[in-house]
Design a protein around this motif. Sequence first.
Motif, PDB file in Angstrom:
ATOM      1  N   ALA A 158      58.640  -3.815 -68.710  1.00  0.00           N
ATOM      2  CA  ALA A 158      59.674  -4.692 -68.151  1.00  0.00           C
ATOM      3  C   ALA A 158      59.090  -5.568 -67.055  1.00  0.00           C
ATOM      4  O   ALA A 158      59.826  -6.221 -66.315  1.00  0.00           O
ATOM      5  CB  ALA A 158      60.823  -3.852 -67.600  1.00  0.00           C
ATOM      6  N   GLY A 159      57.785  -5.602 -66.973  1.00  0.00           N
ATOM      7  CA  GLY A 159      57.138  -6.326 -65.878  1.00  0.00           C
ATOM      8  C   GLY A 159      57.329  -7.822 -65.926  1.00  0.00           C
ATOM      9  O   GLY A 159      57.199  -8.513 -64.932  1.00  0.00           O
ATOM     10  N   ALA A 160      57.607  -8.343 -67.099  1.00  0.00           N
ATOM     11  CA  ALA A 160      57.719  -9.798 -67.215  1.00  0.00           C
ATOM     12  C   ALA A 160      59.115 -10.198 -67.690  1.00  0.00           C
ATOM     13  O   ALA A 160      59.298 -11.299 -68.196  1.00  0.00           O
ATOM     14  CB  ALA A 160      56.671 -10.327 -68.188  1.00  0.00           C
ATOM     15  N   THR A 161      60.088  -9.316 -67.516  1.00  0.00           N
ATOM     16  CA  THR A 161      61.437  -9.607 -68.001  1.00  0.00           C
ATOM     17  C   THR A 161      61.944 -10.915 -67.413  1.00  0.00           C
ATOM     18  O   THR A 161      61.907 -11.117 -66.217  1.00  0.00           O
ATOM     19  CB  THR A 161      62.383  -8.453 -67.623  1.00  0.00           C
ATOM     20  N   TYR A 162      62.435 -11.772 -68.302  1.00  0.00           N
ATOM     21  CA  TYR A 162      62.942 -13.088 -67.914  1.00  0.00           C
ATOM     22  C   TYR A 162      61.882 -14.004 -67.340  1.00  0.00           C
ATOM     23  O   TYR A 162      62.215 -15.026 -66.740  1.00  0.00           O
ATOM     24  CB  TYR A 162      64.091 -12.990 -66.905  1.00  0.00           C
ATOM     25  N   LYS A 163      60.634 -13.653 -67.497  1.00  0.00           N
ATOM     26  CA  LYS A 163      59.612 -14.516 -66.929  1.00  0.00           C
ATOM     27  C   LYS A 163      58.720 -15.106 -68.004  1.00  0.00           C
ATOM     28  O   LYS A 163      58.643 -14.614 -69.116  1.00  0.00           O
ATOM     29  CB  LYS A 163      58.752 -13.707 -65.947  1.00  0.00           C
ATOM     30  N   LEU A 186      55.334 -16.948 -59.570  1.00  0.00           N
ATOM     31  CA  LEU A 186      55.929 -15.764 -58.971  1.00  0.00           C
ATOM     32  C   LEU A 186      54.839 -14.813 -58.501  1.00  0.00           C
ATOM     33  O   LEU A 186      54.892 -14.240 -57.423  1.00  0.00           O
ATOM     34  CB  LEU A 186      56.813 -15.080 -60.024  1.00  0.00           C
ATOM     35  N   SER A 187      53.856 -14.604 -59.351  1.00  0.00           N
ATOM     36  CA  SER A 187      52.704 -13.784 -58.970  1.00  0.00           C
ATOM     37  C   SER A 187      51.514 -14.268 -59.749  1.00  0.00           C
ATOM     38  O   SER A 187      51.651 -14.885 -60.795  1.00  0.00           O
ATOM     39  CB  SER A 187      52.889 -12.316 -59.352  1.00  0.00           C
ATOM     40  N   GLU A 188      50.368 -13.939 -59.233  1.00  0.00           N
ATOM     41  CA  GLU A 188      49.155 -14.266 -59.953  1.00  0.00           C
ATOM     42  C   GLU A 188      48.302 -13.008 -60.051  1.00  0.00           C
ATOM     43  O   GLU A 188      48.096 -12.303 -59.080  1.00  0.00           O
ATOM     44  CB  GLU A 188      48.389 -15.356 -59.216  1.00  0.00           C
ATOM     45  N   TYR A 189      47.827 -12.736 -61.256  1.00  0.00           N
ATOM     46  CA  TYR A 189      46.958 -11.577 -61.481  1.00  0.00           C
ATOM     47  C   TYR A 189      45.595 -12.094 -61.917  1.00  0.00           C
ATOM     48  O   TYR A 189      45.511 -12.998 -62.734  1.00  0.00           O
ATOM     49  CB  TYR A 189      47.513 -10.698 -62.605  1.00  0.00           C
ATOM     50  N   PRO A 223      62.679 -19.876 -66.808  1.00  0.00           N
ATOM     51  CA  PRO A 223      62.050 -18.677 -66.266  1.00  0.00           C
ATOM     52  C   PRO A 223      60.981 -18.992 -65.229  1.00  0.00           C
ATOM     53  O   PRO A 223      60.258 -19.985 -65.360  1.00  0.00           O
ATOM     54  CB  PRO A 223      61.407 -18.040 -67.513  1.00  0.00           C
ATOM     55  N   PRO A 224      60.863 -18.159 -64.192  1.00  0.00           N
ATOM     56  CA  PRO A 224      59.725 -18.302 -63.289  1.00  0.00           C
ATOM     57  C   PRO A 224      58.475 -17.837 -64.027  1.00  0.00           C
ATOM     58  O   PRO A 224      58.583 -17.132 -65.022  1.00  0.00           O
ATOM     59  CB  PRO A 224      60.054 -17.354 -62.136  1.00  0.00           C
ATOM     60  N   THR A 225      57.328 -18.241 -63.550  1.00  0.00           N
ATOM     61  CA  THR A 225      56.090 -17.964 -64.279  1.00  0.00           C
ATOM     62  C   THR A 225      55.190 -16.972 -63.567  1.00  0.00           C
ATOM     63  O   THR A 225      54.969 -17.053 -62.360  1.00  0.00           O
ATOM     64  CB  THR A 225      55.310 -19.285 -64.507  1.00  0.00           C
ATOM     65  N   LEU A 226      54.665 -16.027 -64.330  1.00  0.00           N
ATOM     66  CA  LEU A 226      53.604 -15.144 -63.856  1.00  0.00           C
ATOM     67  C   LEU A 226      52.301 -15.711 -64.388  1.00  0.00           C
ATOM     68  O   LEU A 226      52.217 -16.067 -65.556  1.00  0.00           O
ATOM     69  CB  LEU A 226      53.767 -13.732 -64.442  1.00  0.00           C
ATOM     70  N   ARG A 227      51.314 -15.780 -63.534  1.00  0.00           N
ATOM     71  CA  ARG A 227      50.056 -16.357 -63.989  1.00  0.00           C
ATOM     72  C   ARG A 227      48.986 -15.282 -64.116  1.00  0.00           C
ATOM     73  O   ARG A 227      48.827 -14.445 -63.236  1.00  0.00           O
ATOM     74  CB  ARG A 227      49.588 -17.405 -62.990  1.00  0.00           C
TER      75      ARG A 227
END
Lengths: 257, 538
Positions: free
Chosen positions: B263-268, B329-332, B232-236
């Motif tokens: 569903a914001g992090a589906t498959y992540k 993938l994105s950083e929050y 999975p790609p990663t959301l940070r």
Amino acid sequence: MATTSASVFNPALALNNYSKEQLHVAFTSNLRMSTSCFTKFQLKHFSSSLIPSQSTRIPICAATSPTSPSETTATTFHGLCYVLGNNIDTDQIIPAEYLTLVPSKPDEYRKLGSFALIGLPSTYETRFIESGEVQSKYSIVIGGENFGCGSSREHAPVALGAAGVKAVVAESYARIFFRNSVATGEVYPLESEGRLCDECSTGDVVTVELAKSLLINHTTGKEYKLKPIGDAGPVIDAGGIFAYARKTGMIPSAAPS
Amino acid sequence: MPTSTIAASGSTPFIIKKKELRVSTFSSTSFNIIPKKRCSKKVVSVMTPTQSQRPPSTTGSVKTALTMTEKILVRASERSALVPGENVWVNVDVLMTHDVCGPGTIGIFKKEFGENAKVWDREKIVIIPDHYIFTSDERANRNVDILRDFCGEQDIKYFYDIKDLGDFRANPDYKGVCHVALAQEGHCRPGEVLLGTDSHTCNAGAFGQFASGIGNTDAGFVMGAGKLLKVPPTLRFVMDGEMPSYLLAKDLILQIIGEISVAGATYKSMEFVGSTVESLSRMTLCNMVVEAGGKNGVVPADSTTYKYLEGKTSVEYQPVYSDDKARFLSEYRFDVSKLEPLVAKAHSPDNRALARECKDVKIDRVYIGSCTGGKTGFFCCGKTFPSIGKKSFISLVFLTIVFLLTGKKDKVPTFIVPATQKVWMDIYSIPVPGSGGKTCSQIFEEAACDTPASPSCGACLGGPRDTYARMNEPQASHIMSMNCLFSVCVSTTNRNFPGRMGYKEGQIYLASPYTAGASALTGFVTDPREFFAVTEDK
């Protein structure tokens, strides 16, 4: 396999007065395959009828233009659709109180089917399974976003499959549900382009053609493009991850009996 | 069939078997077909042996800077490189199952591998009955028996059995909620791969490992053969800032889920870093990753992790960390000091609202429990309890703070279900600082809570009809409120979909233990700041 042709008995078809091939659907009296091997995907046996069922579901469209047997391995589903909204979670598909049923036991597998979608709130006025019935007359489920979210319970795709669902067509899926559907081979998880749940209504007669990635709504007369099943297809066709692993030489072929 | 082998090395060409190419890119799942045996020791070549050292790639540029999740999977798959979206065959370090999914998994394992087949490693399977335990439902009880028979046959090393349902304390092996038990028993280790037949298996990501939920069929497969995963790609999520005294990890994760949706992090993969993360309940954060659709959550391991693990496990582990240049993938970014206590209103975990804006919502009950809110916390909340030297702390103790501060009694039934035996014992034995030597249980009693129940998943997911604290019917007293005829529960659990806790129309507000405690005291959804002195608590 006994077939009875009853070309206009379906009121929905008669109303639309289609002169298309669908009017010449051959009705078989029942469709359920033996449930003793639940990991086998029912679709492979769609044309054989082994267990009498009470429902008067329209069977899979098998008698259109003649096609060679090798092309027709589970490429078409035909039946009534049941329409759901977004975020249909696993607690709605199969509430937790039924999870004491073990899917690998045939009689409990059937019971799970009888409880499919029983968790839907009363805003869904048409019930998925009529009271007193153990299977659904709807063989295609149409959903919105994030279908199957929530728990990892494999009982969810199993209940749908045991209830007679052949395919789910949703805008998007939650990952565990999608994976479980593919691994068990219980239902085909298809993705639509756009929101079919806004276009279709429960009870519409639909056909899903896998090879063309198409959903045809006979009741409204519209057609919709689906996203191709892709590489998950061979796994589902083989009958789930184990059957596929055997077919491809991954694990020893033939389960020791 | 491959006819030559090349020993793996750091710069080994990335070789693919021909068969893989046919099925290498599923849209949503991954099913590779490398025979496990061949993959485990050597890299095998079927294409013309390459002369160059540069790894040829099939899916684009090969990343050398990896995220934590990518690194864990690289190591577990014995490969030299990976990119998100790729399918890999990973070695599993721990497989967990419980009483709801265990029997089905066992059924599949036996059917597919044979009645007499042996599991791949008797020490790597942990079987934890926890879901439907204290019930007279015959099938539920039978399911625990099925687990016991299997563990006996296979000589499974870790089986936390329960036989005497009348008194949980008479069962020395019984633990309770699987995710908390896994942590407490030292089965969660940095850098490892843990799979479980439960969606909240992601909870263990708190230890800096890859932990994810799978279904019965996949688990049956693991039991015999090993597992395939997609990378999975990663959301940070970077959280910095001083954590206000009235906020808990639950508020943070509700903030995040409300932000990115269910569903914001589906498959992540969701990675949690930042100065704040070091001092809060990492398990609560990772636990609810699945509510955002996430595949797994990770928190980098640090000294707190190592201290927690001391004495719990003798297995050696090797933590990994995301590279500086790893691609996300994105950083929050969140400044935690600006957040306020939250709830997730019925009927979705992303239905975020400020607790203070819900103060007119009359409630019927409060439920404290589950892997999310009834557990042994990962940290001492150093600010509030500076004198505590204990490694782990009870999040339920947070609840007692609210009761202590007010000296009031609950206005609505308050149900407390400790996650495990250990938590239960802690409640009855550990003195709460600042209370004059009282234990949690005493404080709960004085606040008119229900007596803490036997540890299990309890009513978090409803369960058989006779489950303690299950939401079974609407309260007649509700006629005057805006939620006419519907039961309303404030709960420290993780999901609030329709019917989650039993009754379909029941409304569940997810909240932190602070918010739950405050709500219990007023009979309405209440911001805990009503009971806290809002001062800088250093």
